[in-house]
Design a protein around this motif. Structure first.
Motif, mmCIF file in Angstrom:
data_model
loop_
_atom_site.group_PDB
_atom_site.id
_atom_site.type_symbol
_atom_site.label_atom_id
_atom_site.label_comp_id
_atom_site.label_asym_id
_atom_site.label_seq_id
_atom_site.Cartn_x
_atom_site.Cartn_y
_atom_site.Cartn_z
ATOM 1 N N ILE A 229 0.884 -1.242 -0.034
ATOM 2 C CA ILE A 229 0.018 0.086 -0.014
ATOM 3 C C ILE A 229 0.832 1.399 -0.248
ATOM 4 N N SER A 230 1.858 1.202 0.674
ATOM 5 C CA SER A 230 2.926 2.346 0.685
ATOM 6 C C SER A 230 3.318 2.550 -0.824
ATOM 7 N N GLN A 231 3.833 1.707 -1.269
ATOM 8 C CA GLN A 231 4.139 1.945 -3.008
ATOM 9 C C GLN A 231 2.988 2.341 -3.824
ATOM 10 N N SER A 232 1.884 1.712 -3.617
ATOM 11 C CA SER A 232 0.826 1.983 -4.346
ATOM 12 C C SER A 232 0.411 3.546 -4.288
ATOM 13 N N ILE A 234 2.697 6.035 -3.294
ATOM 14 C CA ILE A 234 3.639 6.620 -4.024
ATOM 15 C C ILE A 234 3.273 6.750 -5.554
ATOM 16 N N ALA A 235 2.948 5.528 -6.093
ATOM 17 C CA ALA A 235 2.928 5.470 -7.607
ATOM 18 C C ALA A 235 1.638 6.590 -7.973
ATOM 19 N N ILE A 236 0.418 6.311 -7.105
ATOM 20 C CA ILE A 236 -0.559 7.156 -7.516
ATOM 21 C C ILE A 236 -0.171 8.741 -7.453
ATOM 22 N N GLY A 237 0.384 9.045 -6.242
ATOM 23 C CA GLY A 237 0.584 10.672 -5.740
ATOM 24 C C GLY A 237 1.753 10.959 -7.080
ATOM 25 N N PHE A 246 3.093 7.737 -21.132
ATOM 26 C CA PHE A 246 2.905 6.123 -21.300
ATOM 27 C C PHE A 246 4.345 5.532 -21.495
ATOM 28 N N LEU A 247 4.613 4.476 -20.636
ATOM 29 C CA LEU A 247 5.704 3.817 -20.652
ATOM 30 C C LEU A 247 6.884 4.579 -19.855
ATOM 31 N N ASN A 248 6.202 5.570 -19.165
ATOM 32 C CA ASN A 248 7.563 6.274 -18.341
ATOM 33 C C ASN A 248 7.170 6.183 -16.754
ATOM 34 N N GLY A 249 6.531 5.166 -16.423
ATOM 35 C CA GLY A 249 6.119 5.033 -15.116
ATOM 36 C C GLY A 249 7.474 4.570 -14.624
ATOM 37 N N THR A 250 7.715 4.895 -13.011
ATOM 38 C CA THR A 250 8.935 4.184 -12.551
ATOM 39 C C THR A 250 8.759 3.119 -11.480
ATOM 40 N N GLN A 251 7.649 3.310 -10.777
ATOM 41 C CA GLN A 251 7.432 2.343 -9.459
ATOM 42 C C GLN A 251 6.924 1.311 -10.201
ATOM 43 N N SER A 252 6.378 0.881 -11.289
ATOM 44 C CA SER A 252 6.057 -0.380 -11.874
ATOM 45 C C SER A 252 7.496 -0.954 -12.532
ATOM 46 N N HIS A 253 7.968 -0.124 -13.302
ATOM 47 C CA HIS A 253 8.945 -0.530 -14.183
ATOM 48 C C HIS A 253 10.235 -1.007 -13.590
ATOM 49 N N LEU A 254 10.363 -0.383 -12.291
ATOM 50 C CA LEU A 254 11.524 -0.613 -11.500
ATOM 51 C C LEU A 254 11.214 -1.563 -10.493
ATOM 52 N N ASP A 255 10.011 -2.344 -10.443
ATOM 53 C CA ASP A 255 9.605 -3.317 -9.622
ATOM 54 C C ASP A 255 9.342 -2.902 -8.249
ATOM 55 N N TYR A 256 9.006 -1.569 -7.864
ATOM 56 C CA TYR A 256 8.879 -0.947 -6.608
ATOM 57 C C TYR A 256 7.444 -1.558 -6.168
ATOM 58 N N LEU A 257 6.605 -1.448 -7.211
ATOM 59 C CA LEU A 257 5.120 -1.701 -6.941
ATOM 60 C C LEU A 257 4.871 -3.168 -7.190
ATOM 61 N N PRO A 258 4.494 -3.952 -6.268
ATOM 62 C CA PRO A 258 4.097 -5.538 -6.201
ATOM 63 C C PRO A 258 2.758 -5.584 -6.870
ATOM 64 N N GLU A 259 2.732 -6.569 -7.742
ATOM 65 C CA GLU A 259 1.299 -6.756 -8.072
ATOM 66 C C GLU A 259 0.700 -5.679 -9.187
ATOM 67 N N GLY A 260 1.779 -5.146 -9.803
ATOM 68 C CA GLY A 260 1.260 -3.788 -10.580
ATOM 69 C C GLY A 260 0.317 -4.420 -11.651
ATOM 70 N N HIS A 261 0.209 -5.210 -12.306
ATOM 71 C CA HIS A 261 -0.565 -5.840 -13.399
ATOM 72 C C HIS A 261 -1.925 -6.454 -12.749
ATOM 73 N N THR A 262 -1.924 -6.717 -11.539
ATOM 74 C CA THR A 262 -3.135 -7.441 -10.956
ATOM 75 C C THR A 262 -3.865 -6.476 -10.127
ATOM 76 N N ASP A 263 -3.784 -6.825 -8.761
ATOM 77 C CA ASP A 263 -4.476 -5.946 -7.586
ATOM 78 C C ASP A 263 -4.425 -4.563 -7.896
ATOM 79 N N PHE A 264 -2.943 -4.076 -7.988
ATOM 80 C CA PHE A 264 -2.643 -2.715 -7.999
ATOM 81 C C PHE A 264 -2.455 -1.866 -9.400
ATOM 82 N N VAL A 265 -3.116 -2.492 -10.277
ATOM 83 C CA VAL A 265 -3.102 -1.977 -11.806
ATOM 84 C C VAL A 265 -3.473 -0.764 -12.036
ATOM 85 N N PHE A 266 -4.451 -0.125 -11.097
ATOM 86 C CA PHE A 266 -4.873 1.146 -10.782
ATOM 87 C C PHE A 266 -3.667 2.245 -10.542
#
Length: 373
Positions: A229-232, A234-237, A246-266
């Motif tokens: 939830i902390s990383q989520s 950070i990503a939203i904020g 597009f394609l410039n996200g860092t939280q998901s691309h650098l694997d800081y955000l777990p489950e970024g393709h499922t529960d935390f896709v938003f």
């Protein structure tokens, strides 16, 4: 064929605005999954796109099923899914520490997902069979409570708190709309509030208890249970109003955000598309839900009214719980964002809801065309 037209009548009668809206949501989800994979259709976007196409075509075909057939099939389907839940408990496939699937060889079936729809239809059928004057009596509460309670307990045993809560919420919504006295819901809510501390301490699994404690105090374990939830947040904020692009996200691309393709896709989406992208996505979902509620209001039979309202609120619960979860407004309970999160279960359930809603809508249109109004 339509008079003077080239479009076959069955296709012309479909609610194309809603279908195109669903396609837009699902298509945007594929874009987000493409980005989450670092700019690749594998392993998520291609598979998700195929499932979306298959399930949407299936929903359009199923929308041709008359309302009377859905009504007649309620009890056999509910009974079969209940048996399947018992089968999961005895023989279910274990994955990720949970026992939620039946491995049939050619497919892994998650009966609890379909039970979300079955409970709504079963409760709607129950009240459809009951004389309106009996709704404020105890049998009107005891029967649906049993229809909801048994699958709720079986799903909790898997364990799957999120799905169990959605089963309970969908059934309770139909009970409320059917006219069950408000005081009973208030009494039930007070009972849950009193029993909640005992349930948290003695009934929930350790990981479920930790998720609730982290929700109450998110900073108590930022690198452990609270990491998701902390990383989520950070990503939203960090996406701001317009997003990072597009394609410039860092939280998901650098694997800081777990489950970024499922529960935390938003959160993955909001980082790249910002507040504007998030609001447009929420608006699209709200338009679909509003259409479903309108279908229920135009319906003639009690079953159709309650089923349409219950199925629409089921979609609403998917969206509301997931968004609350990723924003830290609710505990993490594993509810995906339908049509956007990777995975076929939620997608199948939502499109089944839409298929039944389209079936009821088709009957409404036929009645109005025939002078029923």
């Amino acid at each position: 064929m339509r008079s003077g037209g080239i479009v076959p009548e069955p296709l012309a009668q479909l609610p194309w605005r809603v279908i195109l809206l669903v396609l837009a949501i699902g298509g945007f989800g594929l874009v987000v999954l493409y980005s989450a994979a670092g700019g690749s259709v594998r392993p998520w976007a291609l598979s998700q796109g195929i499932k979306l196409a298959v399930f949407l075509v299936g929903a359009i075909v199923a929308s041709r099923v008359p309302e009377r057939v859905w009504k007649a099939g309620v009890w056999p389907v509910y009974g079969a899914l209940l048996l399947a839940l018992f089968g999961v408990e005895a023989l279910g496939h274990i994955s990720g520490g949970s026992q939620r699937w039946l491995d049939l060889g050619f497919i892994r079936l998650q009966p609890s997902e379909l039970m979300k729809v079955a409970v709504v239809l079963a409760c709607a059928r129950f009240y459809d069979m009951m004389p309106p004057g009996e709704v404020r009596r105890w049998p009107a509460v005891v029967g649906p409570a049993a229809l909801i309670g048994l699958p709720f307990l079986l799903v909790m045993a898997q364990p799957d708190l999120g799905t169990a809560l959605m089963i309970g919420a969908g059934g309770a919504t139909v009970m409320f709309l059917a006219g069950v006295p408000l005081r009973l819901f208030v009494g039930g809510a007070l009972s849950v509030a009193v029993a909640a501390p005992l349930a948290v301490n003695f009934l929930l699994h350790d990981y479920q208890r930790n998720r609730i404690l982290i929700f109450l105090d998110p900073e108590s374990d930022p690198l452990g249970t609270g990491y998701h939830i902390s990383q989520s947040k950070i990503a939203i904020g960090s996406g701001g109003i317009w997003g990072k692009g597009f394609l410039n996200g860092t939280q998901s691309h650098l694997d800081y955000l777990p489950e970024g393709h499922t529960d935390f896709v938003f959160a993955t989406m909001a980082e790249e598309w910002g507040l504007v992208g998030g609001c447009l996505l929420i608006l699209a979902f709200m338009l679909v839900i509003r259409w479903g509620i309108d279908v229920g209001q135009r319906a003639e039979s009690r079953f159709a009214k309650l089923a349409a309202a219950g199925l629409s609120t089921t979609i609403f619960f998917y969206v509301a719980i997931n968004l609350s979860m990723v924003m830290g407004l609710a505990p993490v309970v594993g509810i995906p964002l339908p049509l956007v999160s990777f995975g076929g279960s939620a997608q199948m359930t939502v499109l089944l809801c839409l298929a039944i809603l389209m079936s009821i809508d088709r009957q409404n249109r036929q009645r109005m065309k025939g002078g029923g109004w």
